[in-house]
Design a protein around this motif. Structure first.
Motif, PDB file in Angstrom:
ATOM      1  N   LEU A  14      -3.714  -3.543  12.280  1.00 13.54           N
ATOM      2  CA  LEU A  14      -3.370  -2.446  12.879  1.00 13.54           C
ATOM      3  C   LEU A  14      -4.498  -1.843  13.774  1.00 13.54           C
ATOM      4  N   VAL A  15      -4.195  -1.152  14.892  1.00 16.95           N
ATOM      5  CA  VAL A  15      -5.106  -0.452  15.557  1.00 16.95           C
ATOM      6  C   VAL A  15      -4.359   0.808  16.211  1.00 16.95           C
ATOM      7  N   VAL A  16      -5.181   2.002  15.912  1.00 17.14           N
ATOM      8  CA  VAL A  16      -4.345   3.340  16.332  1.00 17.14           C
ATOM      9  C   VAL A  16      -5.714   3.949  16.962  1.00 17.14           C
ATOM     10  N   ASN A  17      -5.493   4.304  18.126  1.00 16.14           N
ATOM     11  CA  ASN A  17      -6.481   5.322  19.180  1.00 16.14           C
ATOM     12  C   ASN A  17      -5.860   6.626  19.525  1.00 16.14           C
ATOM     13  N   TYR A  18      -6.983   7.552  19.297  1.00  9.40           N
ATOM     14  CA  TYR A  18      -6.509   8.906  19.944  1.00  9.40           C
ATOM     15  C   TYR A  18      -7.399   9.163  20.725  1.00  9.40           C
ATOM     16  N   GLY A  19      -7.027   8.712  22.128  1.00 10.71           N
ATOM     17  CA  GLY A  19      -7.683   8.744  23.262  1.00 10.71           C
ATOM     18  C   GLY A  19      -8.698   7.912  23.231  1.00 10.71           C
ATOM     19  N   ALA A  20     -10.090   8.187  23.349  1.00  6.40           N
ATOM     20  CA  ALA A  20     -11.149   7.132  23.113  1.00  6.40           C
ATOM     21  C   ALA A  20     -11.639   7.013  21.636  1.00  6.40           C
ATOM     22  N   ILE A  21     -11.039   7.668  21.029  1.00  7.51           N
ATOM     23  CA  ILE A  21     -11.433   7.526  19.471  1.00  7.51           C
ATOM     24  C   ILE A  21     -10.458   6.316  18.957  1.00  7.51           C
ATOM     25  N   LYS A  22     -11.257   5.651  18.224  1.00  9.87           N
ATOM     26  CA  LYS A  22     -10.638   4.234  17.610  1.00  9.87           C
ATOM     27  C   LYS A  22     -10.560   4.626  16.126  1.00  9.87           C
ATOM     28  N   ALA A  23      -9.155   5.222  15.783  1.00  9.17           N
ATOM     29  CA  ALA A  23      -9.011   5.612  14.484  1.00  9.17           C
ATOM     30  C   ALA A  23      -8.703   4.525  13.331  1.00  9.17           C
ATOM     31  N   LEU A  24      -8.224   3.520  13.986  1.00  9.61           N
ATOM     32  CA  LEU A  24      -7.814   2.399  12.769  1.00  9.61           C
ATOM     33  C   LEU A  24      -8.356   1.460  13.830  1.00  9.61           C
ATOM     34  N   GLN A  25      -8.813   0.240  13.176  1.00 12.95           N
ATOM     35  CA  GLN A  25      -9.509  -0.941  13.920  1.00 12.95           C
ATOM     36  C   GLN A  25      -9.274  -2.319  13.490  1.00 12.95           C
ATOM     37  N   GLY A  26      -8.027  -2.614  13.494  1.00 11.64           N
ATOM     38  CA  GLY A  26      -7.551  -4.094  13.055  1.00 11.64           C
ATOM     39  C   GLY A  26      -7.554  -3.979  11.511  1.00 11.64           C
ATOM     40  N   LEU A  27      -6.836  -3.101  10.783  1.00  7.91           N
ATOM     41  CA  LEU A  27      -6.705  -2.891   9.459  1.00  7.91           C
ATOM     42  C   LEU A  27      -5.463  -3.789   8.936  1.00  7.91           C
ATOM     43  N   ASP A  28      -6.004  -4.406   7.925  1.00 10.93           N
ATOM     44  CA  ASP A  28      -4.840  -5.363   6.962  1.00 10.93           C
ATOM     45  C   ASP A  28      -4.802  -4.694   5.714  1.00 10.93           C
ATOM     46  N   LEU A  29      -3.554  -4.877   5.294  1.00  7.30           N
ATOM     47  CA  LEU A  29      -3.214  -4.223   3.771  1.00  7.30           C
ATOM     48  C   LEU A  29      -1.725  -4.706   3.323  1.00  7.30           C
ATOM     49  N   ASP A  30      -1.774  -5.123   2.065  1.00  7.86           N
ATOM     50  CA  ASP A  30      -0.670  -5.440   1.482  1.00  7.86           C
ATOM     51  C   ASP A  30      -0.289  -4.617   0.155  1.00  7.86           C
ATOM     52  N   VAL A  31       1.099  -4.446   0.054  1.00  3.83           N
ATOM     53  CA  VAL A  31       1.514  -3.951  -1.292  1.00  3.83           C
ATOM     54  C   VAL A  31       2.818  -4.728  -1.665  1.00  3.83           C
ATOM     55  N   TYR A  32       2.499  -5.048  -2.889  1.00  7.74           N
ATOM     56  CA  TYR A  32       3.698  -6.035  -3.580  1.00  7.74           C
ATOM     57  C   TYR A  32       4.670  -5.124  -4.400  1.00  7.74           C
ATOM     58  N   ALA A  33       5.797  -5.668  -4.332  1.00  8.41           N
ATOM     59  CA  ALA A  33       6.786  -4.760  -5.225  1.00  8.41           C
ATOM     60  C   ALA A  33       6.621  -4.764  -6.612  1.00  8.41           C
ATOM     61  N   GLY A  34       6.689  -3.113  -6.913  1.00 10.64           N
ATOM     62  CA  GLY A  34       6.262  -2.998  -8.248  1.00 10.64           C
ATOM     63  C   GLY A  34       4.918  -2.148  -8.432  1.00 10.64           C
ATOM     64  N   GLU A  35       4.162  -2.245  -7.260  1.00 12.48           N
ATOM     65  CA  GLU A  35       2.869  -1.805  -7.511  1.00 12.48           C
ATOM     66  C   GLU A  35       2.670  -0.623  -6.816  1.00 12.48           C
ATOM     67  N   ILE A  36       1.546   0.299  -7.612  1.00 14.52           N
ATOM     68  CA  ILE A  36       1.107   1.303  -6.675  1.00 14.52           C
ATOM     69  C   ILE A  36      -0.401   0.936  -6.230  1.00 14.52           C
TER      70      ILE A  36
END
Length: 244
Positions: A14-36
């Motif tokens: 996941l990549v999110v930019n705010y103009g020239a600001i790179k807020a997220l730079q290739g983020l990976d994340l998993d959430v499995y059923a029943g988890e917090i």
């Protein structure tokens, strides 16, 4: 949690930019059923940006979000109808509407009045103060009551995954304890999957099963919450401890 199963919620590159600001730079994340699952990090790390990107509130410059292997839409109302809802940072209740009307707004994906009334009962059982104040304008509720309302409103959509963005923000410790107790109850008794972003790292790690630590848009560390809770580097950076 078995890593062989398909994650219920999955974020990939996941990549999110705010103009020239790179807020997220290739983020990976998993959430499995029943988890917090908790996401912790300093101010500006990209925690709330992650939540907003999942919900479609900010555009993604790259990457994808999946719900049980299927690509999640990029429009917020479609994300909610797909099974992901959020209690947003700052609560964002509809101040001119009553508590009851706010909860009804959260139920927009539901068609059955019987189901809506049943869900209202569950929310009132979870947070009795909302029933006591059902005819009170949301803007006149206390901060803690507004947070309960924001969570209740999100639950009214019958989500498969509940996102919580800074639920302890600006609240007294006794109210935080009460809200986190009910979140654990929702997870344990209803099996609801939760992804929580929280500045209060200790509370988040005590509540969650696993956690991700992000720093300036990058994944810094991940693991079981109890291990991270006693990690010297995490203690020093986020829990007010001293480096050993």
């Amino acid at each position: 949690m078995s890593q062989e199963r398909t994650p219920l919620l999955s974020v990939r590159n996941l990549v999110v930019n705010y103009g020239a600001i790179k807020a997220l730079q290739g983020l990976d994340l998993d959430v499995y059923a029943g988890e917090i699952v908790a996401v912790i990090g300093a101010n500006g790390a990209g925690k709330s940006t992650l939540m907003n990107a999942v919900m479609g509130s900010v555009p993604r410059a790259g990457g994808e979000v999946f719900l049980e292997g299927r690509s999640l839409p990029t429009k917020s109302f479609q994300v909610v109808t797909s099974g992901v809802s959020i209690s947003p940072e700052g609560r964002k209740v509809f101040a001119p509407l009553t508590t009851y009307e706010n909860l009804r707004m959260g139920a927009f994906p539901q068609k059955s009045e019987t189901d809506i009334q049943g869900d209202l009962r569950k929310v009132y059982d979870l947070f009795p103060r909302l029933e006591e104040r059902k005819d009170q304008y949301a803007g006149t509720l206390s901060g803690g009551e507004q947070q309960m309302l924001a969570i209740g409103r999100a639950l009214m959509a019958r989500p498969r995954v509940l996102l919580l963005d800074e639920p302890s923000l600006g609240l007294a410790p006794i109210i935080i304890k009460e809200i986190f107790k009910e979140l654990k109850r929702v997870n344990q008794e209803m099996g609801l999957t939760i992804l929580i972003v929280e500045q209060n790292a200790k509370q988040a790690l005590m509540l969650s099963h696993r956690a991700y630590v992000i720093q300036t848009g990058h994944l810094l560390m991940e693991g079981p919450s109890q291990e991270l809770l006693h990690n010297p580097e995490i203690e020093a950076a986020y829990l007010g401890g001293k480096k050993r």
